[in-house]
Enzyme design. Sequence first.
Site, PDB file in Angstrom:
ATOM      1  N   CYS A  10       9.562   1.448   3.523  1.00 47.38           N
ATOM      2  CA  CYS A  10      10.449   0.565   3.641  1.00 47.38           C
ATOM      3  C   CYS A  10      11.881   1.065   3.717  1.00 47.38           C
ATOM      4  O   CYS A  10      12.864   0.259   4.303  1.00 47.38           O
ATOM      5  CB  CYS A  10      10.454  -0.477   2.724  1.00 47.38           C
ATOM      6  N   GLU A  26      -4.883  -3.450  -1.904  1.00 45.90           N
ATOM      7  CA  GLU A  26      -6.463  -3.292  -1.848  1.00 45.90           C
ATOM      8  C   GLU A  26      -6.663  -2.002  -0.869  1.00 45.90           C
ATOM      9  O   GLU A  26      -8.081  -1.690  -1.016  1.00 45.90           O
ATOM     10  CB  GLU A  26      -7.182  -4.424  -1.162  1.00 45.90           C
ATOM     11  N   PHE A  44       0.678  -1.337   0.060  1.00 45.96           N
ATOM     12  CA  PHE A  44       0.068   0.242  -0.171  1.00 45.96           C
ATOM     13  C   PHE A  44       0.852   1.390   0.125  1.00 45.96           C
ATOM     14  O   PHE A  44       0.312   2.314  -0.390  1.00 45.96           O
ATOM     15  CB  PHE A  44      -0.939  -0.082   1.215  1.00 45.96           C
ATOM     16  N   SER A  77       5.136  -7.011   3.218  1.00 46.56           N
ATOM     17  CA  SER A  77       6.078  -7.415   4.552  1.00 46.56           C
ATOM     18  C   SER A  77       6.423  -8.674   4.347  1.00 46.56           C
ATOM     19  O   SER A  77       6.229  -9.575   3.443  1.00 46.56           O
ATOM     20  CB  SER A  77       4.771  -7.600   5.735  1.00 46.56           C
ATOM     21  N   LYS A  85      -1.285  -6.954  -9.393  1.00 46.05           N
ATOM     22  CA  LYS A  85      -2.385  -7.061  -8.329  1.00 46.05           C
ATOM     23  C   LYS A  85      -1.831  -5.864  -7.281  1.00 46.05           C
ATOM     24  O   LYS A  85      -0.887  -5.941  -6.267  1.00 46.05           O
ATOM     25  CB  LYS A  85      -2.242  -8.373  -7.561  1.00 46.05           C
ATOM     26  N   GLU A 101       9.500  -4.682  12.739  1.00 44.34           N
ATOM     27  CA  GLU A 101       9.185  -3.307  12.070  1.00 44.34           C
ATOM     28  C   GLU A 101       7.771  -2.852  12.434  1.00 44.34           C
ATOM     29  O   GLU A 101       6.826  -3.440  12.590  1.00 44.34           O
ATOM     30  CB  GLU A 101       8.982  -3.797  10.463  1.00 44.34           C
TER      31      GLU A 101
HETATM   32  P1  NAD Z   1       1.454  -6.731   2.988  1.00 42.43           P
HETATM   33  O1  NAD Z   1       2.399  -7.688   2.847  1.00 42.43           O
HETATM   34  O2  NAD Z   1       0.437  -6.559   3.976  1.00 42.43           O
HETATM   35  O3  NAD Z   1       0.759  -6.622   1.655  1.00 42.43           O
HETATM   36  C1  NAD Z   1       1.641  -6.416   0.351  1.00 42.43           C
HETATM   37  C2  NAD Z   1       0.549  -7.176  -0.752  1.00 42.43           C
HETATM   38  O4  NAD Z   1       0.262  -8.549  -0.669  1.00 42.43           O
HETATM   39  C3  NAD Z   1      -0.754  -6.666  -0.870  1.00 42.43           C
HETATM   40  O5  NAD Z   1      -0.893  -6.671  -2.441  1.00 42.43           O
HETATM   41  C4  NAD Z   1      -1.499  -7.453  -0.090  1.00 42.43           C
HETATM   42  O6  NAD Z   1      -3.077  -7.627  -0.839  1.00 42.43           O
HETATM   43  C5  NAD Z   1      -1.042  -9.053  -0.380  1.00 42.43           C
HETATM   44  N1  NAD Z   1      -1.419  -9.599   0.848  1.00 42.43           N
HETATM   45  C6  NAD Z   1      -1.388  -9.374   2.049  1.00 42.43           C
HETATM   46  N2  NAD Z   1      -1.591 -10.453   2.877  1.00 42.43           N
HETATM   47  C7  NAD Z   1      -1.353 -11.442   2.289  1.00 42.43           C
HETATM   48  C8  NAD Z   1      -1.323 -13.016   2.540  1.00 42.43           C
HETATM   49  N3  NAD Z   1      -1.596 -13.322   3.699  1.00 42.43           N
HETATM   50  N4  NAD Z   1      -1.239 -13.843   1.379  1.00 42.43           N
HETATM   51  C9  NAD Z   1      -1.045 -13.332   0.169  1.00 42.43           C
HETATM   52  N5  NAD Z   1      -0.943 -12.013  -0.202  1.00 42.43           N
HETATM   53  C10 NAD Z   1      -1.088 -11.017   0.911  1.00 42.43           C
HETATM   54  O7  NAD Z   1       2.050  -5.422   2.984  1.00 42.43           O
HETATM   55  P2  NAD Z   1       1.729  -3.965   3.124  1.00 42.43           P
HETATM   56  O8  NAD Z   1       1.112  -3.630   4.382  1.00 42.43           O
HETATM   57  O9  NAD Z   1       0.856  -3.432   2.072  1.00 42.43           O
HETATM   58  O10 NAD Z   1       3.006  -3.131   2.783  1.00 42.43           O
HETATM   59  C11 NAD Z   1       3.579  -2.497   4.065  1.00 42.43           C
HETATM   60  C12 NAD Z   1       4.819  -3.681   3.957  1.00 42.43           C
HETATM   61  O11 NAD Z   1       5.664  -3.707   2.842  1.00 42.43           O
HETATM   62  C13 NAD Z   1       5.984  -3.565   5.099  1.00 42.43           C
HETATM   63  O12 NAD Z   1       6.287  -4.372   5.816  1.00 42.43           O
HETATM   64  C14 NAD Z   1       7.249  -2.646   4.381  1.00 42.43           C
HETATM   65  O13 NAD Z   1       8.578  -2.627   4.698  1.00 42.43           O
HETATM   66  C15 NAD Z   1       7.047  -3.580   2.863  1.00 42.43           C
HETATM   67  N6  NAD Z   1       7.551  -2.866   1.761  1.00 42.43           N
HETATM   68  C16 NAD Z   1       9.025  -3.323   1.381  1.00 42.43           C
HETATM   69  C17 NAD Z   1       9.587  -2.601   0.473  1.00 42.43           C
HETATM   70  C18 NAD Z   1      10.940  -3.112  -0.346  1.00 42.43           C
HETATM   71  O14 NAD Z   1      11.363  -2.735  -1.467  1.00 42.43           O
HETATM   72  N7  NAD Z   1      11.468  -4.230   0.436  1.00 42.43           N
HETATM   73  C19 NAD Z   1       9.090  -1.686  -0.179  1.00 42.43           C
HETATM   74  C20 NAD Z   1       7.915  -1.118   0.311  1.00 42.43           C
HETATM   75  C21 NAD Z   1       7.090  -1.966   1.143  1.00 42.43           C
END
Ligand code: NAD
Length: 488
Positions: free
Chosen positions: A281, A176, A149, A226, A173, A383
């Site tokens: 991140c 959401e 997000f 994450s 994708k 985190e």
């Molecule tokens: P998230 O892991 O909750 O969601 C990321 C994506 O995965 C979304 O599209 C979501 O719909 C999907 N998703 C969520 N739960 C899922 C599951 N159980 N199974 C399958 N798909 C699932 O992450 P977020 O809250 O949207 O974003 C924040 C996280 O992203 C933080 O941990 C941040 O550090 C990380 N991030 C990392 C980078 C990087 O390049 N390393 C960059 C930006 C954000």
Amino acid sequence: MAYTVAHFINGRLLASAEKQLPLFNPATGDTIGHVLAANGKIVNSAIDAAKVAFQTWSTTTPVQRAKILFRYKELIEKNLESLATLITQEHGKTIAEAMGSIQRGLEVVDYACGIPNHLKSNFTESVAAGIDSYSLHQPLGVCVGITPFNFPAMIGLWMFPMAISCGNTFVWKPSEKDPSCSIRLAELAKEAGLPDGVLNVVQGDKETVDALLIHPDVKAISFVGSSFVAEHVYKTAMTNGKRVQAFGGAKNHCIVMPDADLEQTTDAIVTSAYGSAGERCMAISVVVTVGDDVADTLISKMKKKIADLKVGPGTVADVDVGPLITQAHWERVKSYIEIGKKEGATLLIDGSEYKPEKYAAGFFMGASLFDHVTPNMRIYQDEIFGPVLSIVRVKDFDSALKLVNEHEYGNGTAIFTRDGYIAKQFADKVQAGMVGINVPVPVPAAYHSFGGWKRSIFSDIGMYGMEAIRFYTRLKTVTQRWFPRTLA
Ligand code: NAD
């Protein structure tokens, strides 16, 4: 007026009667619309469209693809403000931050415009007498991008322009929580001349992701989110025979040496830790001070800067920090502040209950600062992904370096010092993928590549730059020998 965000499949918006998820304006807390969540049937139709489009798109020349990408870049530039407004409405970050993030994504579109050069192959004459060898970088097929997000435009732009420039087709994708700009970016790609089916967007959540991960026609998956989900995506996609790169969470340390320029260091830390409400991140979330004098001076300077930060709706011109993404995330961040207090860290600034006037229902949180944090505390280990910064005090550089290297995450890190020898020791020995020296944790330029180490990445191929060419193509090596044609 409430709206519904649909899918974009085969060049058209597709609305269907599946599950719907609510969309919030984080500044007001209001439900402003809904996003559809694709089931297996919708996922199949997006992948089918991409599979059909691949047959023709993969035979276009890199120059033809570059021409479309040049037009795409211009269209995004023209629509920068309206895209940024969509981001601010659903994510909450300031318009300036939203525009800056799109610009960083545009740099990758720029890079992808150079695809005829990037795909140039190697040719070796005479690997043996009369035999030559050359390499080809061929596209994979249908590639998938799953994004978080916190950068609703930029991270998609890190992925699909590179994938399609290499001759692949793509299914995106997005998160959401802030999906609207993904649709606008897909529409602009169509306007730029991208054939239908080359870029598709399916909206949804875990169920949608899981359908993408196991689909037999998907050849590669790029994921950012994450670490918990990144690991699940990596293992599932690998087991299902796909190429996968999955980028996870972070706990970015910044070491401050006694000889650092503390004025410049303070500016850098405050901007990095609290910008975008800490939902980055690449945010600095731990400051490691070498010596108590540095810690004390830095804290007094930081207190002044933090007091000047204006927290409010991202649409207001002089606001520095917008709200968090959801009420649930607000509660999670708040719980860490309570945990930190219980663990015995010193809470110097508690911004957790701050609400700007007239926005009591928004998901706002002011900056918080903990001192005397130690490695056994959860506020150090986990985190938090919010405007909460921890200070850990150590005696010397070696202890600081050890701390960074022993942390389970290794996304980015930085050091502030005037000592070139120490800076070089740090760059050489630190266990992290992206390193800043007198700059806060840096997102590399588009012609370098992005990627962390340790639990910040699953796989070892970076995002964008030449790493993306490696990820989105398959190597084929041709060894050839020609004989004179003998006429019968
Ligand atoms: P998230 O892991 O909750 O969601 C990321 C994506 O995965 C979304 O599209 C979501 O719909 C999907 N998703 C969520 N739960 C899922 C599951 N159980 N199974 C399958 N798909 C699932 O992450 P977020 O809250 O949207 O974003 C924040 C996280 O992203 C933080 O941990 C941040 O550090 C990380 N991030 C990392 C980078 C990087 O390049 N390393 C960059 C930006 C954000």
